[in-house]
Design a protein around this motif. Sequence first.
Motif, PDB file in Angstrom:
ATOM      1  N   UNK A 144       0.824  -1.211   0.000  1.00  0.00           N
ATOM      2  CA  UNK A 144       0.000   0.000   0.000  1.00  0.00           C
ATOM      3  C   UNK A 144       0.860   1.265   0.000  1.00  0.00           C
ATOM      4  N   UNK A 145       1.893   1.305   0.840  1.00  0.00           N
ATOM      5  CA  UNK A 145       2.750   2.492   0.912  1.00  0.00           C
ATOM      6  C   UNK A 145       3.536   2.684  -0.372  1.00  0.00           C
ATOM      7  N   UNK A 146       3.876   1.584  -1.043  1.00  0.00           N
ATOM      8  CA  UNK A 146       4.594   1.670  -2.315  1.00  0.00           C
ATOM      9  C   UNK A 146       3.682   2.225  -3.393  1.00  0.00           C
ATOM     10  N   UNK A 147       2.449   1.747  -3.439  1.00  0.00           N
ATOM     11  CA  UNK A 147       1.514   2.165  -4.486  1.00  0.00           C
ATOM     12  C   UNK A 147       1.090   3.617  -4.340  1.00  0.00           C
ATOM     13  N   UNK A 148       0.975   4.108  -3.093  1.00  0.00           N
ATOM     14  CA  UNK A 148       0.555   5.497  -2.933  1.00  0.00           C
ATOM     15  C   UNK A 148       1.735   6.463  -2.832  1.00  0.00           C
ATOM     16  N   UNK A 149       2.953   5.960  -3.047  1.00  0.00           N
ATOM     17  CA  UNK A 149       4.114   6.832  -3.153  1.00  0.00           C
ATOM     18  C   UNK A 149       4.804   7.183  -1.853  1.00  0.00           C
ATOM     19  N   UNK A 150       4.333   6.643  -0.728  1.00  0.00           N
ATOM     20  CA  UNK A 150       4.989   6.958   0.551  1.00  0.00           C
ATOM     21  C   UNK A 150       6.290   6.186   0.734  1.00  0.00           C
ATOM     22  N   UNK A 151       6.401   5.021   0.093  1.00  0.00           N
ATOM     23  CA  UNK A 151       7.611   4.207   0.154  1.00  0.00           C
ATOM     24  C   UNK A 151       8.294   4.215  -1.211  1.00  0.00           C
ATOM     25  N   UNK A 152       9.508   4.718  -1.247  1.00  0.00           N
ATOM     26  CA  UNK A 152      10.277   4.795  -2.483  1.00  0.00           C
ATOM     27  C   UNK A 152      11.278   3.644  -2.505  1.00  0.00           C
ATOM     28  N   UNK A 153      11.086   2.709  -3.413  1.00  0.00           N
ATOM     29  CA  UNK A 153      11.990   1.579  -3.491  1.00  0.00           C
ATOM     30  C   UNK A 153      13.266   1.969  -4.225  1.00  0.00           C
ATOM     31  N   UNK A 154      14.445   1.689  -3.643  1.00  0.00           N
ATOM     32  CA  UNK A 154      15.691   1.946  -4.358  1.00  0.00           C
ATOM     33  C   UNK A 154      15.843   0.991  -5.533  1.00  0.00           C
ATOM     34  N   UNK A 155      16.678   1.360  -6.483  1.00  0.00           N
ATOM     35  CA  UNK A 155      16.860   0.527  -7.666  1.00  0.00           C
ATOM     36  C   UNK A 155      17.444  -0.845  -7.313  1.00  0.00           C
ATOM     37  N   UNK A 156      18.232  -0.896  -6.273  1.00  0.00           N
ATOM     38  CA  UNK A 156      18.851  -2.167  -5.877  1.00  0.00           C
ATOM     39  C   UNK A 156      18.090  -2.820  -4.721  1.00  0.00           C
ATOM     40  N   UNK A 157      16.779  -2.646  -4.703  1.00  0.00           N
ATOM     41  CA  UNK A 157      15.939  -3.181  -3.628  1.00  0.00           C
ATOM     42  C   UNK A 157      16.128  -4.680  -3.453  1.00  0.00           C
TER      43      UNK A 157
END
Length: 370
Positions: A322-335
């Motif tokens: 949910x936090x990823x989809x609404x933009x609150x969690x920014x995944x790094x490229x090397x997640x």
Amino acid sequence: MAGCGVVCSSVSLFLNCGHRRPSFSPLSSSNSIAKTHLKHASLCFPNLLRSHSKSPTYGREFVVRTSIKESESETEKELGFVGEDSAVFELGEQKISSWIYFTAILGVVLYVLNVAWIDNSTGYGKAFIDAVSSLSDSHEVVLLILILIFAGVHSGLASFRNTGEKFIGERPYRVLFAGISLPLAVSTIVYFINHRYDGLQLWQVQDAPGLHQLLWISNFISFFFLYPSTFNLLEVAAVDKPKLHLWETGIIRITRHPQMVGQVIWCLAHTIWIGNSVAVAASFGLIAHHLFGVWNGDRRLAIKFGEDFELVKSRTSVVPFAAILDGRQKLPQDFYKEFLRLPYLTITALTLGAYFAHPLMQAASFNLHW
């Protein structure tokens, strides 16, 4: 030793139980341009320059160190992490003596558990099951009572952890916590295994094409969510001083309460496969316990970490992704590298081992006649 396989299962399903601080590069006092940028950043990102020290520490870079390599992430620079990097395992920092102690403690715990609880000739496990079973002829009711007893003790001891540790210390309290919780977990699991097909059959879909493979994959995934609270096995055995952790990377990016999500996935998979009232009752009790754990866990973290937890809470979610989809969690490229670590590889091996050990666990449970 009939219950050894059962013990392994109980640890994987029920037990909840080396962090580097943010590293900042100091600004030169002679650099007026840098000061200007610092002032501007402090207005736009007030949490960027926060630290755990009592006196303010200023900086413009945050470096996340992983077990794979040292790297800098633009997202992490912007957010200024306050939690811990989960599943970090530095082989060079391990002490052989610590793992010798861990192995010895584990052996002693399993021996005492077998003699004092599991072995019907010497332990109290069967007497406990018989006492609870006398309360109702319904396997569903008995199972729910067992789960309620375990949940009350487990969550209760977790809730009083801060107070208890002040009185007797972190390590003795962990021993008390595990010493009471583990026998109750074993009893609940053994009863479920022995009576899982004794309920009212509600549906039968085991012959559906591809269902076994789908549920197997779901169950496999569930264990990657179930294990994060035990990343440091040395803390579980009280070799290292037990701590309440504020994780912020890895699986926590997907959900702030991975154990609840993992338990839901595990329950759904087993309930769909078994398809009777006992499985439904077990899933209801376990999911209810973990939903309570969501509230109680957030409450404990808020008390322990204060504003740091509120910051982590603001960029994570209970509902997966949910936090990823609404933009609150920014995944790094090397997640993905946050999962290429020894604890996750260990989880993979243990999960596969537990699957192939199912016949042994079922036979051990049946031999106890609980």
